[in-house]
Design a protein around this motif. Structure first.
Motif, PDB file in Angstrom:
ATOM      1  N   ALA A 102      15.372  -5.417   7.227  1.00 21.58           N
ATOM      2  CA  ALA A 102      14.717  -6.353   8.141  1.00 21.58           C
ATOM      3  C   ALA A 102      13.250  -5.992   8.342  1.00 21.58           C
ATOM      4  O   ALA A 102      12.388  -6.873   8.448  1.00 21.58           O
ATOM      5  CB  ALA A 102      15.449  -6.373   9.482  1.00 21.58           C
ATOM      6  N   GLU A 103      12.959  -4.683   8.382  1.00 15.83           N
ATOM      7  CA  GLU A 103      11.585  -4.243   8.611  1.00 15.83           C
ATOM      8  C   GLU A 103      10.630  -4.727   7.525  1.00 15.83           C
ATOM      9  O   GLU A 103       9.442  -4.961   7.797  1.00 15.83           O
ATOM     10  CB  GLU A 103      11.536  -2.715   8.705  1.00 15.83           C
ATOM     11  CG  GLU A 103      12.141  -2.127   9.981  1.00 15.83           C
ATOM     12  CD  GLU A 103      13.639  -1.938   9.905  1.00 15.83           C
ATOM     13  OE1 GLU A 103      14.199  -1.240  10.759  1.00 15.83           O
ATOM     14  OE2 GLU A 103      14.266  -2.492   8.973  1.00 15.83           O
ATOM     15  N   HIS A 104      11.134  -4.871   6.293  1.00 17.31           N
ATOM     16  CA  HIS A 104      10.272  -5.354   5.208  1.00 17.31           C
ATOM     17  C   HIS A 104       9.749  -6.757   5.503  1.00 17.31           C
ATOM     18  O   HIS A 104       8.601  -7.085   5.186  1.00 17.31           O
ATOM     19  CB  HIS A 104      11.045  -5.376   3.877  1.00 17.31           C
ATOM     20  CG  HIS A 104      11.392  -4.028   3.352  1.00 17.31           C
ATOM     21  ND1 HIS A 104      12.670  -3.658   3.022  1.00 17.31           N
ATOM     22  CD2 HIS A 104      10.616  -2.939   3.109  1.00 17.31           C
ATOM     23  CE1 HIS A 104      12.678  -2.407   2.585  1.00 17.31           C
ATOM     24  NE2 HIS A 104      11.445  -1.947   2.626  1.00 17.31           N
ATOM     25  N   LEU A 105      10.602  -7.567   6.124  1.00 14.85           N
ATOM     26  CA  LEU A 105      10.219  -8.939   6.430  1.00 14.85           C
ATOM     27  C   LEU A 105       9.452  -9.026   7.754  1.00 14.85           C
ATOM     28  O   LEU A 105       8.473  -9.771   7.871  1.00 14.85           O
ATOM     29  CB  LEU A 105      11.454  -9.840   6.493  1.00 14.85           C
ATOM     30  CG  LEU A 105      12.378  -9.820   5.264  1.00 14.85           C
ATOM     31  CD1 LEU A 105      13.511 -10.829   5.446  1.00 14.85           C
ATOM     32  CD2 LEU A 105      11.602 -10.113   3.993  1.00 14.85           C
ATOM     33  N   LYS A 106       9.889  -8.250   8.740  1.00 20.53           N
ATOM     34  CA  LYS A 106       9.283  -8.314  10.069  1.00 20.53           C
ATOM     35  C   LYS A 106       7.831  -7.852  10.079  1.00 20.53           C
ATOM     36  O   LYS A 106       6.988  -8.407  10.790  1.00 20.53           O
ATOM     37  CB  LYS A 106      10.076  -7.458  11.062  1.00 20.53           C
ATOM     38  CG  LYS A 106      11.444  -8.004  11.395  1.00 20.53           C
ATOM     39  CD  LYS A 106      12.153  -7.141  12.424  1.00 20.53           C
ATOM     40  CE  LYS A 106      11.483  -7.204  13.770  1.00 20.53           C
ATOM     41  NZ  LYS A 106      12.274  -6.514  14.817  1.00 20.53           N
ATOM     42  N   TYR A 107       7.550  -6.818   9.286  1.00 18.79           N
ATOM     43  CA  TYR A 107       6.223  -6.216   9.345  1.00 18.79           C
ATOM     44  C   TYR A 107       5.415  -6.490   8.074  1.00 18.79           C
ATOM     45  O   TYR A 107       4.493  -5.750   7.749  1.00 18.79           O
ATOM     46  CB  TYR A 107       6.354  -4.712   9.586  1.00 18.79           C
ATOM     47  CG  TYR A 107       7.193  -4.396  10.810  1.00 18.79           C
ATOM     48  CD1 TYR A 107       6.883  -4.959  12.050  1.00 18.79           C
ATOM     49  CD2 TYR A 107       8.314  -3.574  10.734  1.00 18.79           C
ATOM     50  CE1 TYR A 107       7.667  -4.705  13.174  1.00 18.79           C
ATOM     51  CE2 TYR A 107       9.095  -3.307  11.853  1.00 18.79           C
ATOM     52  CZ  TYR A 107       8.769  -3.877  13.069  1.00 18.79           C
ATOM     53  OH  TYR A 107       9.530  -3.629  14.177  1.00 18.79           O
ATOM     54  N   GLY A 108       5.769  -7.561   7.380  1.00 12.41           N
ATOM     55  CA  GLY A 108       5.045  -7.928   6.168  1.00 12.41           C
ATOM     56  C   GLY A 108       3.768  -8.698   6.430  1.00 12.41           C
ATOM     57  O   GLY A 108       3.030  -9.009   5.491  1.00 12.41           O
ATOM     58  N   GLY A 109       3.520  -9.009   7.711  1.00 15.66           N
ATOM     59  CA  GLY A 109       2.287  -9.704   8.074  1.00 15.66           C
ATOM     60  C   GLY A 109       2.313 -11.191   7.767  1.00 15.66           C
ATOM     61  O   GLY A 109       3.349 -11.754   7.387  1.00 15.66           O
ATOM     62  N   PRO A 110       1.164 -11.857   7.927  1.00 16.50           N
ATOM     63  CA  PRO A 110       1.062 -13.313   7.712  1.00 16.50           C
ATOM     64  C   PRO A 110       1.509 -13.758   6.327  1.00 16.50           C
ATOM     65  O   PRO A 110       2.097 -14.830   6.185  1.00 16.50           O
ATOM     66  CB  PRO A 110      -0.430 -13.577   7.926  1.00 16.50           C
ATOM     67  CG  PRO A 110      -0.882 -12.482   8.833  1.00 16.50           C
ATOM     68  CD  PRO A 110      -0.112 -11.281   8.406  1.00 16.50           C
ATOM     69  N   ILE A 111       1.255 -12.938   5.299  1.00 12.84           N
ATOM     70  CA  ILE A 111       1.631 -13.329   3.944  1.00 12.84           C
ATOM     71  C   ILE A 111       3.149 -13.416   3.813  1.00 12.84           C
ATOM     72  O   ILE A 111       3.683 -14.307   3.130  1.00 12.84           O
ATOM     73  CB  ILE A 111       1.051 -12.340   2.899  1.00 12.84           C
ATOM     74  CG1 ILE A 111       1.356 -12.835   1.479  1.00 12.84           C
ATOM     75  CG2 ILE A 111       1.608 -10.941   3.119  1.00 12.84           C
ATOM     76  CD1 ILE A 111       0.731 -14.139   1.125  1.00 12.84           C
ATOM     77  N   MET A 112       3.878 -12.501   4.477  1.00  8.65           N
ATOM     78  CA  MET A 112       5.338 -12.531   4.423  1.00  8.65           C
ATOM     79  C   MET A 112       5.869 -13.757   5.156  1.00  8.65           C
ATOM     80  O   MET A 112       6.840 -14.385   4.715  1.00  8.65           O
ATOM     81  CB  MET A 112       5.923 -11.253   5.035  1.00  8.65           C
ATOM     82  CG  MET A 112       7.448 -11.200   4.988  1.00  8.65           C
ATOM     83  SD  MET A 112       8.114 -11.306   3.307  1.00  8.65           S
ATOM     84  CE  MET A 112       7.592  -9.701   2.668  1.00  8.65           C
ATOM     85  N   ILE A 113       5.244 -14.109   6.268  1.00  7.35           N
ATOM     86  CA  ILE A 113       5.661 -15.299   7.020  1.00  7.35           C
ATOM     87  C   ILE A 113       5.496 -16.546   6.157  1.00  7.35           C
ATOM     88  O   ILE A 113       6.373 -17.417   6.111  1.00  7.35           O
ATOM     89  CB  ILE A 113       4.839 -15.431   8.317  1.00  7.35           C
ATOM     90  CG1 ILE A 113       5.161 -14.280   9.272  1.00  7.35           C
ATOM     91  CG2 ILE A 113       5.113 -16.772   8.999  1.00  7.35           C
ATOM     92  CD1 ILE A 113       4.302 -14.246  10.513  1.00  7.35           C
TER      93      ILE A 113
END
Length: 222
Positions: free
Chosen positions: A71-82
């Motif tokens: 989950a942390e990979h997605l949560k803290y991936g920043g605007p690009i991940m969103i």
């Protein structure tokens, strides 16, 4: 592991109502065909604002999935991940198809307290599902939770946002106290379904969800 593999494999029971089974199966086939042929796609696109909220709601310190994504990979991936996740989820919703890769999981048998280790029934199967798949589930649920909550039994306290099973215990306690005060009989029936999540009949569940208000793409994508 063969025990859990057999448990997760669809099977027919000779005691099952065959007429009811055929009725439900035909209903789902008809609904799927109708929604697909008429291209009824009532799944609203997910916005980046909504995706940011969905990712933030995911719990930390959970095991990574088969692809080593936590989950942390997605949560803290920043605007690009969103942006990436918003594009991916909307593509899935548009095509009404969840990739097989997102449906897999890692089965982890966990021994129940006080149970014999040599009995397969003594183990609770915990499945580590796809992290991205969980995002799909959350995005889908966010569009349907109001309909589900509106139609489910008001006394249901488990698996319901804002509710707690302990409230059900409180209601039962009040009934017992009232029965004692009025010297009236109180009949309580406690029921449980063994391995309910492992052997749930998906077609029957889908028809119940249709009764709850899921139509078009919202139902087909299940």
């Amino acid at each position: 592991m063969d025990y859990f593999q057999d448990l997760a494999s669809p099977m027919d029971s000779e005691n099952f109502d065959k007429e009811h089974f055929s009725l439900v199966e035909n209903d789902i086939k008809h609904l799927t065909k109708t929604f697909t042929e008429n291209k009824i796609e009532n799944i609203s696109p997910v916005t980046e604002v909504e995706m940011k909220s969905i990712l933030a709601s995911m719990k930390n310190n959970k095991s990574a999935d088969e692809e080593n994504i936590a989950a942390e990979h997605l949560k803290y991936g920043g605007p690009i991940m969103i942006t990436i996740m918003t594009f991916l989820i909307n593509a899935i919703f548009k095509h009404l198809h969840i990739p097989t890769l997102l449906k897999g999981g890692i089965a982890c048998p966990v021994l129940k307290n006080g149970k014999p280790k040599i009995d397969p029934n003594s183990y609770r199967k915990i499945t580590i599902t796809s992290t991205v798949g969980k995002v799909v589930e959350k995005a889908h649920l966010s569009q349907n939770k109001n309909s589900v909550i509106k139609n489910q039994n008001k006394l249901q306290k488990g698996f319901t946002s804002g509710e707690m099973p302990i409230i059900a215990a409180l209601i039962l306690t009040e009934l017992i106290i009232q029965a004692i005060k009025t010297k009236s009989p109180l009949y309580v029936a406690l029921m449980d379904a063994r391995k309910a999540f492992d052997i749930v009949w998906h077609l029957g569940l889908m028809r119940e969800m249709h009764k709850f208000g899921l139509t078009g793409g919202q139902l087909v994508i299940l």
